[in-house]
Design an enzyme around this catalytic site. Structure first.
Site, short mmCIF file in Angstrom:
data_model
loop_
_atom_site.label_atom_id
_atom_site.label_comp_id
_atom_site.label_asym_id
_atom_site.label_seq_id
_atom_site.Cartn_x
_atom_site.Cartn_y
_atom_site.Cartn_z
N SER A 150 -13.68 10.51 94.92
CA SER A 150 -12.58 10.79 94.01
C SER A 150 -12.83 12.11 93.31
O SER A 150 -13.99 12.46 93.04
CB SER A 150 -12.45 9.66 92.97
OG SER A 150 -11.55 10.03 91.94
N TYR A 163 -15.85 3.56 87.41
CA TYR A 163 -15.30 3.91 88.72
C TYR A 163 -15.87 5.24 89.20
O TYR A 163 -16.35 5.35 90.34
CB TYR A 163 -13.78 3.99 88.61
CG TYR A 163 -13.07 4.51 89.84
CD1 TYR A 163 -12.82 3.68 90.92
CD2 TYR A 163 -12.64 5.84 89.89
CE1 TYR A 163 -12.16 4.16 92.05
CE2 TYR A 163 -11.98 6.32 91.01
CZ TYR A 163 -11.73 5.48 92.08
OH TYR A 163 -11.09 5.96 93.19
#
Length: 258
Positions: A150, A163
């Site tokens: 990400s 995350y």
């Protein structure tokens, strides 16, 4: 060696969002696709039908990437599925399946943290390990592994510490995999999407106009990303003629927070 005229790629979490678009982009590039789903069998079947309409073979298998104890059984089912196609090996593996967790650092719970570890780190680590006997080898014909990270592993937005920490760990893992699996001819890279208009994280980028405007304002190309943008990037990295690329992190964010 590749066991069929067309490469075969496994994509986890391929029933929707980025995974579905990766599957379709790879099918257009000539890949046969095995995709996994956790609960949405009907959505997975719909993607399979779209791939078949493109003239490629496809099948869907159930897998919970948070359940590492199930990986040996999954590998056996995958082996049977490949045999149905007259194949013995995979030419590609994309570790895409994921889930979000939005909470401030101060409020993140152990349960949320442990879920992120299981899904985003332990899952790709041990699933790839379990599938090693099925990954094609060879100096020119070795499989491509693509781990999905990400943009949040590079830039910082409040609420994503757990995350993003897992995605940072996946990027390190990819470099180690690239080094250790190179002797088998297996290439490993990491693709890091920016903010994409999908249902991920409750669909905020897709459905919230204020969020979309903010993302566009900090992105060099001036818009939010679409799932098709990531599908195309993944297909490019999985091509046979991209074989001199390994151990790399490639960000597909439209230039977010440059």
């Amino acid at each position: 060696m590749t066991s069929t005229p067309h490469p075969i790629t496994l994509i986890t979490g391929g029933s929707r969002g980025l995974g579905a678009q990766m599957a379709l982009a790879l099918a257009r590039d000539g890949h046969d696709i095995v995709l996994t789903y956790r609960e949405a069998a009907s959505a997975a079947d719909a993607v399979v039908a779209q791939i078949q309409a493109l003239g490629r073979r496809a099948q869907a298998l159930r897998l919970d990437v948070a359940d590492a104890a199930s990986f040996a059984g999954f590998a056996a089912r995958l082996r049977d599925g490949l045999a149905d196609w007259g194949a013995k090996t995979l030419d590609g593996l994309i570790n895409n399946a994921g889930a979000g967790a939005h909470a401030s650092f101060a409020e993140t719970t152990p349960a949320q943290f442990d879920a992120m570890v299981a899904i985003h780190l332990r899952g790709p680590f041990f699933l790839t390990q379990a599938l090693l006997p099925l990954l094609a080898t060879g100096e020119r014909t070795g499989a491509r592994v693509l781990n999905i990270s990400s943009g949040l592993a590079r830039f910082t937005l409040p609420g994503y510490s757990a995350y993003a920490a897992m995605k940072g760990a996946v990027e390190v893992l990819g470099r180690y995999q690239a080094k250790e699996l190179a002797a088998r001819g297996i290439r490993v890279n990491t693709l890091a999407p920016g903010a994409i208009a999908t249902d991920f994280g409750g669909g905020a980028v897709r459905d919230n106009a204020d969020v979309a405007r903010f993302v566009a304002s900090v992105t060099a190309l001036g818009r939010v990303g679409e799932a098709e943008d990531i599908g195309g990037a993944a297909a490019t990295l999985m091509r046979r003629d991209a074989g001199w690329i390994t151990g790399q992190r490639i960000e597909a964010s439209g230039g977010m927070f440059l």
